[in-house]
Design an enzyme around this catalytic site. Sequence first.
Site, mmCIF file in Angstrom:
data_model
loop_
_atom_site.group_PDB
_atom_site.id
_atom_site.type_symbol
_atom_site.label_atom_id
_atom_site.label_comp_id
_atom_site.label_asym_id
_atom_site.label_seq_id
_atom_site.Cartn_x
_atom_site.Cartn_y
_atom_site.Cartn_z
ATOM 1 N N HIS B 17 41.267 30.256 13.382
ATOM 2 C CA HIS B 17 40.883 28.906 13.785
ATOM 3 C C HIS B 17 41.322 27.963 12.661
ATOM 4 O O HIS B 17 40.909 28.121 11.510
ATOM 5 C CB HIS B 17 39.370 28.816 14.017
ATOM 6 C CG HIS B 17 38.916 29.712 15.130
ATOM 7 N ND1 HIS B 17 37.809 30.508 15.050
ATOM 8 C CD2 HIS B 17 39.454 29.934 16.359
ATOM 9 C CE1 HIS B 17 37.669 31.180 16.188
ATOM 10 N NE2 HIS B 17 38.652 30.850 17.001
ATOM 11 N N GLU B 20 39.004 26.191 9.846
ATOM 12 C CA GLU B 20 38.025 26.984 9.106
ATOM 13 C C GLU B 20 38.635 27.276 7.738
ATOM 14 O O GLU B 20 39.463 28.172 7.566
ATOM 15 C CB GLU B 20 37.649 28.239 9.905
ATOM 16 C CG GLU B 20 36.948 27.823 11.206
ATOM 17 C CD GLU B 20 36.581 28.974 12.132
ATOM 18 O OE1 GLU B 20 36.082 28.696 13.235
ATOM 19 O OE2 GLU B 20 36.783 30.143 11.753
ATOM 20 N N ARG B 59 40.932 23.598 15.507
ATOM 21 C CA ARG B 59 40.562 24.977 15.805
ATOM 22 C C ARG B 59 41.708 25.713 16.491
ATOM 23 O O ARG B 59 42.025 26.835 16.140
ATOM 24 C CB ARG B 59 39.324 24.976 16.696
ATOM 25 C CG ARG B 59 38.780 26.376 17.027
ATOM 26 C CD ARG B 59 37.461 26.251 17.771
ATOM 27 N NE ARG B 59 36.936 27.516 18.226
ATOM 28 C CZ ARG B 59 36.145 28.319 17.527
ATOM 29 N NH1 ARG B 59 35.804 27.990 16.296
ATOM 30 N NH2 ARG B 59 35.678 29.445 18.024
ATOM 31 N N HIS B 113 36.682 33.831 8.931
ATOM 32 C CA HIS B 113 36.207 32.711 9.749
ATOM 33 C C HIS B 113 35.114 31.934 9.024
ATOM 34 O O HIS B 113 34.455 32.455 8.133
ATOM 35 C CB HIS B 113 35.619 33.232 11.067
ATOM 36 C CG HIS B 113 36.644 33.702 12.047
ATOM 37 N ND1 HIS B 113 37.101 32.915 13.075
ATOM 38 C CD2 HIS B 113 37.305 34.880 12.143
ATOM 39 C CE1 HIS B 113 37.999 33.588 13.770
ATOM 40 N NE2 HIS B 113 38.148 34.784 13.230
ATOM 41 N N ARG B 166 41.294 40.556 15.411
ATOM 42 C CA ARG B 166 41.077 41.765 14.605
ATOM 43 C C ARG B 166 41.094 43.035 15.441
ATOM 44 O O ARG B 166 41.313 44.116 14.919
ATOM 45 C CB ARG B 166 39.791 41.661 13.801
ATOM 46 C CG ARG B 166 38.562 41.376 14.610
ATOM 47 C CD ARG B 166 37.393 40.992 13.712
ATOM 48 N NE ARG B 166 36.294 40.418 14.478
ATOM 49 C CZ ARG B 166 36.126 39.131 14.736
ATOM 50 N NH1 ARG B 166 36.993 38.251 14.293
ATOM 51 N NH2 ARG B 166 35.104 38.697 15.439
ATOM 52 N N GLU B 176 32.467 36.016 8.698
ATOM 53 C CA GLU B 176 32.152 34.715 9.328
ATOM 54 C C GLU B 176 31.147 33.982 8.440
ATOM 55 O O GLU B 176 29.937 34.194 8.549
ATOM 56 C CB GLU B 176 31.555 34.990 10.706
ATOM 57 C CG GLU B 176 31.137 33.787 11.505
ATOM 58 C CD GLU B 176 32.306 33.146 12.257
ATOM 59 O OE1 GLU B 176 32.616 32.001 11.925
ATOM 60 O OE2 GLU B 176 32.879 33.798 13.162
ATOM 61 N N TYR B 286 31.206 25.664 19.792
ATOM 62 C CA TYR B 286 30.629 26.292 20.978
ATOM 63 C C TYR B 286 30.029 25.295 21.968
ATOM 64 O O TYR B 286 29.593 25.695 23.048
ATOM 65 C CB TYR B 286 29.556 27.311 20.558
ATOM 66 C CG TYR B 286 30.119 28.573 19.933
ATOM 67 C CD1 TYR B 286 31.493 28.782 19.814
ATOM 68 C CD2 TYR B 286 29.271 29.569 19.467
ATOM 69 C CE1 TYR B 286 32.001 29.933 19.229
ATOM 70 C CE2 TYR B 286 29.773 30.731 18.885
ATOM 71 C CZ TYR B 286 31.130 30.903 18.774
ATOM 72 O OH TYR B 286 31.626 32.044 18.206
#
Lengths: 310, 310
Positions: B17, B20, B59, B113, B166, B176, B286
Amino acid sequence: MSTAQVVRRVAVFGGTHGNEMSGVYLVKRWLQNQEAITRPSFLTVPCIANPRAVERCRRYIDIQIQMVDWLVAVLFHSMDVPSTAPYEVHRAVELNKKFGAAGEAFDVIIDLHNTTSNMGNCLIIGSSTDSFTLQMVRYLVQRSGLVCPVFLTENPASHVKMADTRSMGVHGIGLELGAQPQGVLLADIFLRHERLVHTCLDFIHKFNQGELFPKETLEVYRILHVVDYPRNKDNDLSAMIHPELQDKDWHPLQPGDPMFLTLDGETIKYEGDSTIYPAFINEAAYYEKGIAFWATQKETLNVNELQVKN
Amino acid sequence: MSTAQVVRRVAVFGGTHGNEMSGVYLVKRWLQNQEAITRPSFLTVPCIANPRAVERCRRYIDIQIQMVDWLVAVLFHSMDVPSTAPYEVHRAVELNKKFGAAGEAFDVIIDLHNTTSNMGNCLIIGSSTDSFTLQMVRYLVQRSGLVCPVFLTENPASHVKMADTRSMGVHGIGLELGAQPQGVLLADIFLRHERLVHTCLDFIHKFNQGELFPKETLEVYRILHVVDYPRNKDNDLSAMIHPELQDKDWHPLQPGDPMFLTLDGETIKYEGDSTIYPAFINEAAYYEKGIAFWATQKETLNVNELQVKN
């Protein structure tokens, strides 16, 4: 003693930057329920300033509404706008007709912003001499129940005329709350933003009713200059805000204090010769503008006694 | 006793993304200095997974690389990619040739992430039975010096095959880290991300050298289902994460606990009949996916003894 005209019309802008969510959602809610921001002595108009950016949850579509030379030309010199102009220029012209000097300018514009920096409940003003706005800010500082640092964008040494959405009104204030990530709505910040707007409206109503606001002093952080991130030959970041500086907006930064940490782990210290007060530390939107933070100086303004003009 | 093949090739992905930032900048740095992630017994290859998105600090460009049906079809069923396909599909095919099963799959993929949620040093795994990855995670939990909650995306009740970057490797792990706003580089998170990658590489080197990793148990948070924000008839948010839930990732949410706060100030409580452990609370990315948070359950996995296969 200063006087100012009675306030007839107030605009509340959200979504000047489309991914600053508490302003966006407060204004959306007030568009559904305008009574919540009604006061007996004046009209309050909520407005999504950049609706296309809000729709896409982006800061802007083509260019930022704020601080664009072209925009200044359009707004202040009535330049014609070619149809190929960026969306934000067209939108600024619309806003200027409805709320600004191209029509009958609104008396007060309250502009809601968020920042990823740890700025708290920051109040942004553009003038050290507008008694009405200074008294409104003093009222927020004393009466909102919130700690409100004041960011003054007026800098006599700078020749840049800052044209922002709120400067279209006779008086304007930015309510810049953080830390909040772009595209995230934090309830705590939403509630503080709401409280600050209501406190502004309460002030304006009292002012309209003839209340005398006494002479005061006001502590502000006046902009000095920007500090950029250290960069490599490709103009990409070679260092980050130092962990000891991160989230320390409004705290004094002394010569010798850690300022950046290079990607290789080396500390870069602040080497100025006087104390500064950083603000907008590590704001996401400022990476592309070359701003790691704004250096400010702390000073105390005198605020004149104020009453509505009869 | 489980065994696994010796590890010959490890990939470290940043910028899956593009906004990030700690993964992006760690990988950029390692591309300049690959020795920093070299270990004697295997090759480590850093890779910017979505370079166009990184360039624009977004993103993704067209679609998310992760969890797209179309992408699953391409990756797992060798479907041809039309030239009009979204950029991320083309990029996924390239990655799959270089790192995945379309070529000679890499042994381990470490995917970096960030999240705007307060997830801390979250380790994401997709299987409760891959002893190699479970032992690597256990090693991170015990040896990194960091508190590392483990998020298990395997859900026997769900028919969704999650295809993420992954999962192209034989073994894969997501690191993350949060809370970090999109487009912001926080030094503290950068340093923790770096430490976790080095701890992974240390584990892999020890594994290759024949170290025996004993039978263990591992506490994980297994996904149950998503919870969306309350929405109005236009599908826009009508409520926010409640201040008492905000930043409480991994904390138990009991029936009757505050969950949302409507824009009008009304509290909405959690009305499930059992305790859940929310994760990814209020993640910016999200909102468009209809996820206010993931509900998870806490459980303890058995981790087999592990040694390299001779």
